[in-house]
Design a protein around this motif. Structure first.
Motif, mmCIF file in Angstrom:
data_model
loop_
_atom_site.group_PDB
_atom_site.id
_atom_site.type_symbol
_atom_site.label_atom_id
_atom_site.label_comp_id
_atom_site.label_asym_id
_atom_site.label_seq_id
_atom_site.Cartn_x
_atom_site.Cartn_y
_atom_site.Cartn_z
ATOM 1 N N ASP A 154 -27.179 38.111 -27.114
ATOM 2 C CA ASP A 154 -28.311 38.318 -28.141
ATOM 3 C C ASP A 154 -29.416 37.988 -28.896
ATOM 4 O OD1 ASP A 154 -28.558 40.799 -26.084
ATOM 5 O OD2 ASP A 154 -27.242 42.067 -27.717
ATOM 6 N N GLU A 155 -28.410 36.413 -29.657
ATOM 7 C CA GLU A 155 -28.220 35.838 -30.537
ATOM 8 C C GLU A 155 -28.938 34.378 -29.878
ATOM 9 O OE1 GLU A 155 -28.838 36.697 -33.553
ATOM 10 O OE2 GLU A 155 -27.891 39.283 -33.142
ATOM 11 N N LEU A 156 -28.140 34.115 -29.044
ATOM 12 C CA LEU A 156 -28.229 32.844 -28.458
ATOM 13 C C LEU A 156 -29.793 32.399 -27.658
ATOM 14 C CD1 LEU A 156 -26.694 29.910 -28.099
ATOM 15 C CD2 LEU A 156 -26.685 30.780 -25.939
ATOM 16 N N ASP A 157 -30.511 32.062 -28.675
ATOM 17 C CA ASP A 157 -31.837 31.463 -28.920
ATOM 18 C C ASP A 157 -32.492 30.387 -27.406
ATOM 19 O OD1 ASP A 157 -34.341 31.496 -28.374
ATOM 20 O OD2 ASP A 157 -35.055 29.561 -30.391
ATOM 21 N N LEU A 158 -32.321 30.552 -26.133
ATOM 22 C CA LEU A 158 -32.199 29.956 -24.967
ATOM 23 C C LEU A 158 -33.677 30.721 -24.087
ATOM 24 C CD1 LEU A 158 -28.544 29.072 -23.852
ATOM 25 C CD2 LEU A 158 -30.055 27.490 -25.247
ATOM 26 N N PRO A 159 -34.279 29.683 -23.467
ATOM 27 C CA PRO A 159 -35.360 30.576 -22.772
ATOM 28 C C PRO A 159 -35.110 31.532 -21.575
ATOM 29 C CG PRO A 159 -35.063 27.925 -23.377
ATOM 30 C CD PRO A 159 -34.290 28.416 -23.109
ATOM 31 N N TYR A 160 -33.814 31.255 -21.171
ATOM 32 C CA TYR A 160 -33.197 32.277 -19.593
ATOM 33 C C TYR A 160 -32.716 33.852 -20.641
ATOM 34 C CZ TYR A 160 -30.301 33.658 -15.801
ATOM 35 O OH TYR A 160 -30.322 34.801 -15.164
ATOM 36 N N LEU A 161 -32.025 33.495 -21.356
ATOM 37 C CA LEU A 161 -31.514 34.457 -22.205
ATOM 38 C C LEU A 161 -32.859 35.281 -23.036
ATOM 39 C CD1 LEU A 161 -28.628 32.991 -23.853
ATOM 40 C CD2 LEU A 161 -28.338 34.316 -21.588
ATOM 41 N N ALA A 209 -34.136 28.858 -12.432
ATOM 42 C CA ALA A 209 -33.241 27.662 -12.927
ATOM 43 C C ALA A 209 -33.154 27.428 -14.480
ATOM 44 C CB ALA A 209 -34.425 26.373 -12.121
ATOM 45 N N VAL A 210 -31.900 27.066 -14.456
ATOM 46 C CA VAL A 210 -31.297 26.831 -15.985
ATOM 47 C C VAL A 210 -30.815 25.732 -15.820
ATOM 48 C CG1 VAL A 210 -29.829 27.611 -17.542
ATOM 49 C CG2 VAL A 210 -31.348 29.180 -15.667
ATOM 50 N N SER A 211 -30.944 24.667 -16.638
ATOM 51 C CA SER A 211 -30.604 23.358 -16.709
ATOM 52 C C SER A 211 -29.175 23.403 -17.146
ATOM 53 C CB SER A 211 -31.405 22.401 -18.121
ATOM 54 O OG SER A 211 -31.431 22.918 -19.221
ATOM 55 N N LYS A 212 -28.590 22.291 -17.052
ATOM 56 C CA LYS A 212 -27.187 22.046 -16.840
ATOM 57 C C LYS A 212 -26.536 21.701 -18.554
ATOM 58 C CE LYS A 212 -24.858 19.119 -14.733
ATOM 59 N NZ LYS A 212 -23.838 19.742 -13.697
ATOM 60 N N GLU A 213 -27.696 21.805 -19.610
ATOM 61 C CA GLU A 213 -27.340 21.805 -20.606
ATOM 62 C C GLU A 213 -27.033 23.156 -21.359
ATOM 63 O OE1 GLU A 213 -29.101 20.060 -25.255
ATOM 64 O OE2 GLU A 213 -29.726 20.038 -22.934
ATOM 65 N N HIS A 214 -28.494 23.894 -20.721
ATOM 66 C CA HIS A 214 -28.223 25.829 -20.680
ATOM 67 C C HIS A 214 -27.106 26.307 -20.296
ATOM 68 C CE1 HIS A 214 -32.499 25.691 -22.778
ATOM 69 N NE2 HIS A 214 -32.057 24.498 -23.695
ATOM 70 N N ARG A 215 -26.759 25.857 -18.909
ATOM 71 C CA ARG A 215 -25.294 26.440 -18.831
ATOM 72 C C ARG A 215 -24.773 26.374 -18.977
ATOM 73 N NH1 ARG A 215 -25.105 28.029 -12.615
ATOM 74 N NH2 ARG A 215 -27.735 28.264 -12.116
ATOM 75 N N ARG A 216 -24.057 25.111 -19.362
ATOM 76 C CA ARG A 216 -23.282 24.847 -19.976
ATOM 77 C C ARG A 216 -22.799 25.770 -21.698
ATOM 78 N NH1 ARG A 216 -20.976 21.324 -24.111
ATOM 79 N NH2 ARG A 216 -18.945 20.520 -23.659
ATOM 80 N N LYS A 217 -23.801 26.170 -21.823
ATOM 81 C CA LYS A 217 -24.365 26.572 -23.514
ATOM 82 C C LYS A 217 -23.832 28.219 -23.321
ATOM 83 C CE LYS A 217 -27.261 23.530 -26.400
ATOM 84 N NZ LYS A 217 -28.823 23.520 -26.908
ATOM 85 N N SER A 274 -12.083 16.384 -18.385
ATOM 86 C CA SER A 274 -12.825 17.938 -18.106
ATOM 87 C C SER A 274 -13.396 18.664 -18.342
ATOM 88 C CB SER A 274 -11.431 18.771 -17.661
ATOM 89 O OG SER A 274 -11.856 19.523 -16.495
ATOM 90 N N ASP A 275 -14.589 18.767 -18.226
ATOM 91 C CA ASP A 275 -15.580 19.748 -19.427
ATOM 92 C C ASP A 275 -15.589 21.194 -18.323
ATOM 93 O OD1 ASP A 275 -17.403 20.590 -20.594
ATOM 94 O OD2 ASP A 275 -19.089 19.374 -20.800
ATOM 95 N N ILE A 276 -14.658 22.077 -19.031
ATOM 96 C CA ILE A 276 -14.334 23.444 -18.731
ATOM 97 C C ILE A 276 -15.719 24.080 -18.485
ATOM 98 C CG2 ILE A 276 -13.299 23.745 -20.894
ATOM 99 C CD1 ILE A 276 -12.924 25.140 -16.634
ATOM 100 N N TYR A 277 -16.555 24.011 -20.023
ATOM 101 C CA TYR A 277 -17.896 24.829 -20.600
ATOM 102 C C TYR A 277 -18.885 24.390 -19.294
ATOM 103 C CZ TYR A 277 -15.633 24.820 -25.186
ATOM 104 O OH TYR A 277 -15.341 24.952 -25.650
ATOM 105 N N GLN A 278 -18.783 23.473 -18.662
ATOM 106 C CA GLN A 278 -20.253 22.707 -17.802
ATOM 107 C C GLN A 278 -19.395 23.076 -16.354
ATOM 108 O OE1 GLN A 278 -23.020 20.555 -18.398
ATOM 109 N NE2 GLN A 278 -23.061 21.803 -16.531
ATOM 110 N N THR A 279 -18.088 23.495 -16.022
ATOM 111 C CA THR A 279 -17.387 23.773 -14.804
ATOM 112 C C THR A 279 -18.037 25.472 -14.533
ATOM 113 O OG1 THR A 279 -16.206 22.210 -14.756
ATOM 114 C CG2 THR A 279 -15.835 24.083 -13.777
ATOM 115 N N ILE A 280 -17.268 25.650 -15.529
ATOM 116 C CA ILE A 280 -18.006 27.705 -15.476
ATOM 117 C C ILE A 280 -19.090 27.774 -15.303
ATOM 118 C CG2 ILE A 280 -18.164 29.861 -17.300
ATOM 119 C CD1 ILE A 280 -14.834 28.713 -17.881
ATOM 120 N N GLY A 281 -19.934 26.847 -16.170
ATOM 121 C CA GLY A 281 -21.520 27.498 -16.049
ATOM 122 C C GLY A 281 -22.016 26.846 -14.728
ATOM 123 N N ASP A 282 -21.461 25.713 -14.407
ATOM 124 C CA ASP A 282 -22.585 25.412 -12.845
ATOM 125 C C ASP A 282 -22.203 26.360 -12.054
ATOM 126 O OD1 ASP A 282 -23.190 23.081 -14.056
ATOM 127 O OD2 ASP A 282 -21.891 21.682 -13.658
#
Length: 520
Positions: free
Chosen positions: A301-308, A270-278, A255-263
C-alpha cells in the motif's frame, strides 16, 4: 561477554563532519526551488475541501467513507514531509555544532544483541544525509587494489544492482561525470540528485576527485559492505542447506534472489524487471522478520509503483499471498526453518516456558518475551478537548504476566537469527584493528581497510557456525543440554536431534570460505 567488548570498540570510533558536503547541503538548503519542502502545496485548502465534503454527507455514505480515507492519506503525507524536513534541518544544525571537532557515539544493545548508536540527529545509523556528512576522523592512504571498493560504493549509492564486478565496471564508466559533479556540485545538483542515496553519492564523487588529485591523500570516506539477504543466509546455515546457501550468495557465484522471485510472479499486466524485483524485495525482507500477509500487503500500500497503484487493496493482498507462495516454492528450506522453529517454540511452551532465554555466540543473553496486553478501564480515562468539537481519551495498555503464545512462536525464528547476526558483528568489531561504523548486518570501513574487513567477516561467520555453534548454544540455554557441558568444544556435546544438526557440513564450510558476493 564479547558483546560488551564490541560496544566498547564501537564507542571508541571517532568521527568528524565532511566540510565539503556540508557546504553543498547548506547551498541547496538556501535554494528555495531545490530544498526539501516544508509542506504539501495548498495543504490547508485541500484539507478544508475534504472537511466540508465529509460534513455534508451521512456517516454511512460511501462517498464520505472514501473522502475520510483520502483525507487521512493527505494528512499522513503532510506529516511525512514535515518529518523529513525536520530531520534535514536537524542534521545541518548538528553538523555545524560539530564541524572542526572530533566526536563519538554512545551505543546500546537491544534484547537480541543488535547495536544502536544513540540518536543524536547526526550518526552513521541515520538517513542518507547524515551518512553523507559523516566520515572517520583518521584517514589512510588508498592502494591501487582498494579502488574497487570506492567504485562499488559509488555504484551502490547511485542505485546499481547486479554482481559486484559488474557494478564496479559500470561505475568506472561514470568517471568523467563523477569528476564533473565534484567540480561543480551545486550547479550539477539536478543531475546527481537522481542517485538512490544522493548525499553519499556526491560524497564519494568528492573523494574520487581528491584521491585522483593527490596520491598521498588520506581517505576518511566510510564505504559500506552489506550482508546480502542476511536472514536467508543464516537460515541456510542453520538448516545446513547447500541449495539455499547458493541461492542467497553464500559461495563463489552471484544470485539475485529478489529478481528470481520477482520474475516468477504472475502479474495481470506488464511490469519491468526492476519493479518486479522491488515487489519481491518488499516482501522478502519482512518475510525474514516473520511478517504476515497483512504486513506485506500493507507495505505494498505504501510502495509507490505504477503496477501497485493501479491495484485495489484486495488485489494487493492477493499479490502478497502469491509472493509468499513463490517464496515457499523457490526457498523451501527457508520455509522449513520457520516451521521447525515455530514447532520448537510450541514444545517449549508446553514445557512451561513463558519466555525463551538463550545465549548467543558472543555471550549475549537474549530474553525473547511477548506478553498479552491488559486494556485499561475506559471509564476512568480523562477526556481531552481537541477543538472543533473533537475529543480524545488517553489510552494506557499495560503488559501482563501472561505470555502471548502466538507472538512468542511467530517471533522466535526471526529473533533467533537476529541474535546470530548480532553475534557475528560483535566478533568482527572486537577483532578489527580499524574503525568501523555498523548497521546491523552492514559494515562501514575506510577504503584501505575494506578488503581486510571482508576477509574478517567471512572468518567470523565460519567461526560462529563451526566453533561457537549457535544451534547447540540455543538448546543448551533452553535446557536440552546439561548446563555443566563444555560449550567451547561442541564435538563433545551430544547432537540435538531436533530441529538442528550438530555442525555444518564440509560443503557449507567451503561455500563460506569461497564466498564472493555474500558481503557486497
Amino acid at each position: 561477554m564479547q558483546w560488551v567488548n564490541a560496544i566498547h570498540a564501537l564507542e571508541s570510533v571517532d568521527y568528524r563532519v565532511n566540510l565539503d558536503v556540508l557546504k553543498v547541503v547548506e547551498a541547496i538548503e538556501k535554494d528555495k526551488s531545490r530544498r526539501l519542502p516544508d509542506s504539501l502545496e495548498d495543504f490547508e485548502k485541500r484539507v478544508k475541501t475534504f472537511d466540508d465534503l465529509i460534513d455534508s454527507l451521512d456517516k454511512e455514505d460511501l462517498k464520505r467513507i472514501k473522502a475520510d480515507s483520502e483525507r487521512k492519506e493527505l494528512v499522513n503525507e503532510q506529516k511525512a514531509i514535515r518529518s523529513r524536513r525536520s530531520a534535514f534541518t536537524r542534521a545541518i544544525r548538528r553538523a555545524n555544532e560539530r564541524k572542526g571537532s572530533t566526536f563519538y557515539h554512545r551505543v546500546f544493545a537491544d534484547y537480541r544483541g543488535r547495536l544502536y548508536l544513540h540518536n543524536s540527529g547526526l550518526s552513521y545509523q541515520g538517513n542518507d544525509l547524515q551518512r553523507g556528512l559523516i566520515e572517520f576522523a583518521q584517514g589512510r592512504q588508498v592502494a591501487e587494489a582498494d579502488w574497487k571498493f570506492i567504485w562499488l560504493h559509488l555504484a551502490n549509492s547511485w542505485g546499481m544492482k547486479g554482481a559486484w564486478e559488474e557494478r564496479v565496471k559500470t561505475a568506472k564508466q561514470m568517471k568523467s561525470k563523477v569528476l564533473g559533479f565534484a567540480a561543480d556540485p551545486i550547479n550539477t545538483y539536478d543531475q546527481w540528485s537522481e542517485a538512490a542515496d544522493k548525499w553519499q553519492f556526491i560524497r564519494t564523487c568528492l573523494e574520487i576527485r581528491d584521491l585522483l588529485g593527490n596520491p598521498d591523500y588520506q581517505s576518511k570516506l566510510i564505504v559500506e559492505q552489506d550482508q546480502s539477504t542476511s536472514c536467508l543466509q543464516h537460515m541456510g546455515l542453520l538448516m545446513d542447506n547447500v541449495d539455499l546457501l547458493k541461492q542467497v550468495n553464500v559461495g563463489p557465484d552471484y544470485s539475485d534472489i529478489y529478481q528470481t522471485i520477482g520474475d516468477a510472479l504472475e502479474l495481470k499486466s506488464a511490469v519491468s524487471k526492476e519493479h518486479r524485483r522491488k515487489i519481491a524485495k518488499s516482501a522478502l525482507v519482512p518475510y525474514g522478520y516473520g511478517s504476515s500477509v497483512l504486513k506485506i500487503a500493507s507495505a505494498y500500500d505504501e510502495l509507490d509503483l505504477p503496477y501497485l497503484n493501479q491495484c485495489s487493496p484486495q488485489e494487493r493482498f492477493t499479490l502478497a499471498q502469491q509472493v509468499l507462495e513463490k517464496i515457499g516454492e523457490i526457498l523451501p528450506a527457508a520455509e522449513d526453518y520457520k516451521i521447525q522453529m515455530a514447532k520448537r517454540g510450541a514444545e517449549l511452551l508446553k514445557q512451561g516456558h513463558t519466555e525463551f532465554v538463550w545465549n548467543t555466540p558472543s555471550g549475549f543473553e537474549v530474553h525473547h518475551r511477548k506478553q498479552k496486553p491488559v486494556s485499561d478501564n475506559k471509564t476512568i480515562r480523562p477526556i481531552f478537548y481537541l477543538g472543533g468539537g473533537q475529543t480524545a481519551r488517553l489510552q494506557a495498555i499495560e503488559p501482563s504476566k501472561f505470555p502471548d503464545t502466538d507472538r512468542l512462536k511467530r517471533g522466535l525464528p526471526a529473533n533467533f537469527i537476529h541474535s546470530i547476526d548480532s553475534a557475528v558483528l560483535h566478533h568482527v568489531l572486537i577483532a578489527a584493528d580499524c574503525p568501523l561504523a555498523v548497521v546491523h548486518d552492514a559494515y562501514g570501513s575506510r577504503v584501505a581497510d575494506a578488503s581486510k574487513i571482508t576477509e574478517l567477516f567471512y572468518n567470523k561467520l565460519l567461526n560462529v557456525y563451526d566453533s561457537l555453534n549457535p544451534r547447540l548454544l540455543f538448546e543448551s540455554s533452553i535446557g536440552e543440554i546439561e548446563e555443566s557441558a563444555d560449550l567451547s568444544n561442541t564435538e563433545k556435546l551430544s547432537a540435538v536431534p531436533y530441529p538442528f544438526k550438530n555442525n555444518i557440513s564440509d560443503h557449507s564450510r567451503s561455500l563460506i570460505k569461497n564466498s564472493q558476493h555474500s558481503l557486497t
